[in-house]
Design an enzyme around this catalytic site. Structure first.
Site, PDB file in Angstrom:
ATOM      1  N   GLN A  55       0.833  -1.189   0.000  1.00 43.10           N
ATOM      2  CA  GLN A  55       0.000   0.000   0.000  1.00 43.10           C
ATOM      3  C   GLN A  55       0.876   1.250   0.000  1.00 43.10           C
ATOM      4  O   GLN A  55       2.092   1.173   0.170  1.00 43.10           O
ATOM      5  CB  GLN A  55      -0.910   0.006   1.228  1.00 43.10           C
ATOM      6  N   GLU A  81       1.418  -8.929  10.852  1.00 44.92           N
ATOM      7  CA  GLU A  81       1.205  -7.769   9.977  1.00 44.92           C
ATOM      8  C   GLU A  81       1.652  -8.111   8.563  1.00 44.92           C
ATOM      9  O   GLU A  81       2.726  -8.674   8.356  1.00 44.92           O
ATOM     10  CB  GLU A  81       1.991  -6.555  10.494  1.00 44.92           C
ATOM     11  N   ASP A 130      -6.850  -5.443  15.000  1.00 46.92           N
ATOM     12  CA  ASP A 130      -6.596  -4.044  14.662  1.00 46.92           C
ATOM     13  C   ASP A 130      -6.389  -3.968  13.156  1.00 46.92           C
ATOM     14  O   ASP A 130      -5.274  -3.794  12.663  1.00 46.92           O
ATOM     15  CB  ASP A 130      -5.358  -3.551  15.417  1.00 46.92           C
ATOM     16  N   HIS A 169      -6.986   3.293  20.494  1.00 44.62           N
ATOM     17  CA  HIS A 169      -6.214   2.112  20.896  1.00 44.62           C
ATOM     18  C   HIS A 169      -6.502   1.698  22.334  1.00 44.62           C
ATOM     19  O   HIS A 169      -6.493   0.509  22.654  1.00 44.62           O
ATOM     20  CB  HIS A 169      -4.721   2.365  20.686  1.00 44.62           C
ATOM     21  N   ASP A 179       1.591  -0.538  12.888  1.00 44.55           N
ATOM     22  CA  ASP A 179       2.127   0.735  13.377  1.00 44.55           C
ATOM     23  C   ASP A 179       2.664   0.636  14.794  1.00 44.55           C
ATOM     24  O   ASP A 179       3.319   1.562  15.283  1.00 44.55           O
ATOM     25  CB  ASP A 179       1.058   1.828  13.298  1.00 44.55           C
ATOM     26  N   ASP A 226      -0.174 -12.650   5.919  1.00 46.06           N
ATOM     27  CA  ASP A 226      -1.596 -12.354   5.869  1.00 46.06           C
ATOM     28  C   ASP A 226      -2.274 -12.987   7.088  1.00 46.06           C
ATOM     29  O   ASP A 226      -2.034 -14.157   7.407  1.00 46.06           O
ATOM     30  CB  ASP A 226      -2.190 -12.918   4.580  1.00 46.06           C
ATOM     31  N   ALA A 227      -3.101 -12.216   7.768  1.00 45.53           N
ATOM     32  CA  ALA A 227      -3.686 -12.675   9.036  1.00 45.53           C
ATOM     33  C   ALA A 227      -4.519 -13.934   8.850  1.00 45.53           C
ATOM     34  O   ALA A 227      -4.431 -14.876   9.661  1.00 45.53           O
ATOM     35  CB  ALA A 227      -4.527 -11.561   9.653  1.00 45.53           C
TER      36      ALA A 227
END
Length: 545
Positions: A274, A348, A401, A306, A328, A382-383
């Site tokens: 991205q 992530e 998240d 958060h 992040d 990938d989750a």
């Protein structure tokens, strides 16, 4: 094969003899098919550029892709019909069309970005200006692309006449293979190495060179002297425009980003996944993180988000915590505040975002250097794929998240299969916290996620946290259909079984306690958390997307 001197059907161009070529007919046919290949590749790149920009700048990738593709296919049909009037002047017509297509297609990305950046907030009559321009470019490019094949058919027949079926098969084979190459080149070569603006400009340059070389080199004897010079000058002028735009693309993109994201843009990087933009984060300015043009972290509000995601889930057992997404590092920061946490696994997909979270001074300071803590273990994956291989019953808490559920690309991360796999990795008594999008702006999406959790065997308590007092942070977050961030964030605290856990925001109290509805309203008022009233099942959307 048909004799080259046989009479042609009525309505066909009255070629008295085959074209006089500077090469052998077989070589000439090969050059025409090579030009078909190049033009098809360029045409598909223009199409994908429009789809990508529409998704980034306007949002809702499915709608924008549908608009671009349907308008272009319709326009291609109109362009093919219009090309019938140029068949008697196929060479000069094809040269003119390729020159115009190179200019329009090559500059389309820059024009869209400019209109969105500097006029997107005008409102009034121009409120839908970027969308209108998108449709206009789709229509113009479709008309020009549609006119290519009929004219190329005439040119290949000028070399050696053959049956129409054979000529169409040859042309379409070259066209489809070129489309394949263009479709693969855009995401794997042009976008990561050149970026959207320079990639589109380079594609336009290739387009005009290929078209002009074919006409001026192979069919120059079909053109008058005036036509040859006109096409040559026009082609050189378009090349000059594209080259000048490419030289200024860096400065243009920086200025456009400042217009879109504000004057404090520090980092703009295209990762393998991205586009990541960081604004602020130094000299006391709040840091804003944008992913593919959507505001993911707003410096004024991120702690509310958060804390609301993490701390309610930590009120039970929480030695082993799994964070899905959260590259992040901000969710990890909140988890690490609890000394009872022994291990945090972060899954992530975007390694580039994690590198920024580690190294960027603003983002690493905001996440309190969470990735330097030995309790944090990172996996780049990938989750959903990772959950399929994860051991069962390993985690006390799972925090989802993830990108907003209203974004098409994240649909699988809010599916019944995803939550079923998440339930499998939870230990007995474990909890799952899910960000389910804004309740006010998209209640149907929020309650769809709630129903999907129920279908996967969870009982969930919905709650929300309000955003900044001003309502909206700066930034082009189009996931909510507005020019700012959502006014609220909706969450679901879930546990397997029939009993839904209640959220509370005081994980550092003497011991966890169950809150009633009245307790919840009292205890979390300072944190601006509100219980979301339930809806009857008849108003819930189906769990499947």
């Amino acid at each position: 094969m048909i004799d080259s001197h046989a009479p042609v059907s009525s309505g066909a161009p009255p070629w008295a003899e085959p074209a006089r070529l500077p090469v052998e007919p077989g070589t000439g046919r090969f050059l025409v098919l090579a030009c078909v290949f190049v033009c098809a590749a360029c045409g598909l790149v223009y199409e994908l550029e429009l789809v990508a920009f529409a998704s980034y700048l306007i949002g809702d990738s499915v709608t924008q892709a549908s608009v671009v593709l349907s308008v272009m296919v319709f326009a291609m049909g109109i362009g093919s019909l219009g090309a019938k009037r140029l068949r008697w002047h196929a060479a000069v017509g094809f040269g003119a069309i390729e020159t115009a297509l190179a200019l329009v297609g090559g500059c389309s990305a820059m024009a869209l970005y400019a209109v969105f950046a500097w006029t997107g907030g005008w409102g009034g009559v121009w409120a839908d200006g970027p969308r209108c321009l998108l449709v206009g470019f789709s229509l113009a490019i479709g008309l020009l692309v549609g006119a290519e094949v009929p004219l190329l058919m005439e040119l290949i027949q000028r070399i050696r006449r053959q049956d129409a079926g054979g000529a169409v098969a040859d042309l379409f084979a070259a066209d489809y293979v070129g489309a394949l190459v263009g479709g693969l080149a855009f995401p794997f070569v042009l976008l990561p190495f050149l970026g959207q603006l320079t990639g589109a400009l380079l594609t336009g340059s290739v387009n005009v060179v290929a078209g002009s070389a074919l006409v001026l080199g192979l069919f120059r004897r079909d053109l008058t002297r005036r036509a040859r010079w006109t096409l040559l000058v026009a082609g050189l002028a378009v090349l000059g425009v594209l080259a000048s735009a490419a030289a200024l693309a860096g400065d243009f993109e920086a200025a456009a980003r400042r217009a879109v994201y504000g004057p404090d843009v520090r980092v703009a990087a295209q990762t393998d996944v991205q586009e990541v933009v960081l604004a602020g984060g130094t000299d006391g300015k709040p840091l804003d993180l944008f992913l593919d043009g959507r505001l993911r972290v707003g410096g004024r509000d991120e702690r509310r988000y958060h804390e609301a995601l993490v701390h309610p889930a930590l009120s039970g057992p929480h030695r082993r915590v799994l964070i899905l997404g959260g590259g992040d590092g901000l969710a990890a920061r909140e988890v690490l505040r609890d000394k009872g946490v022994a291990r945090v696994d972060v899954v992530e997909l975007d390694a580039g975002l994690v590198r920024l979270a580690r190294r960027d001074p603003g983002l690493s300071a905001l996440n309190a250097h969470a990735y330097d803590d030995p309790r944090v273990h990172l996996t780049t994956a990938d989750a959903l794929s990772w959950l399929r291989r994860a051991p069962a019953g390993r985690y006390d808490v799972v925090l989802a998240d993830l990108p907003d559920p209203g974004i098409t690309a994240s649909t699988k991360l809010y599916s019944q299969e995803f939550y079923g796999l998440t339930r499998r990795v939870l230990a007995p008594g474990g909890r799952l916290a899910v960000h389910a999008g804004p309740v006010i702006a998209r209640p149907r999406v929020f309650w769809t996620v709630a129903e999907t959790l129920r279908a996967a065997g969870f009982s969930a308590t919905p709650y929300r946290v309000l955003g900044h007092d001003s309502g909206f942070a700066t930034g082009p977050d189009r996931s909510a259909g507005t020019s700012g961030s959502p006014h609220d964030w909706g969450f679901l605290l879930a546990a397997p079984g029939p009993r839904a856990p209640l959220p509370r925001l005081d994980p550092y109290g003497p011991r966890p306690r169950t809150l009633t509805t009245s307790d919840l309203r009292t205890d979390v008022a300072a944190a601006r958390i509100t219980r979301v009233p339930g809806l009857p099942p008849s108003t819930l959307a189906h769990p499947r997307y």
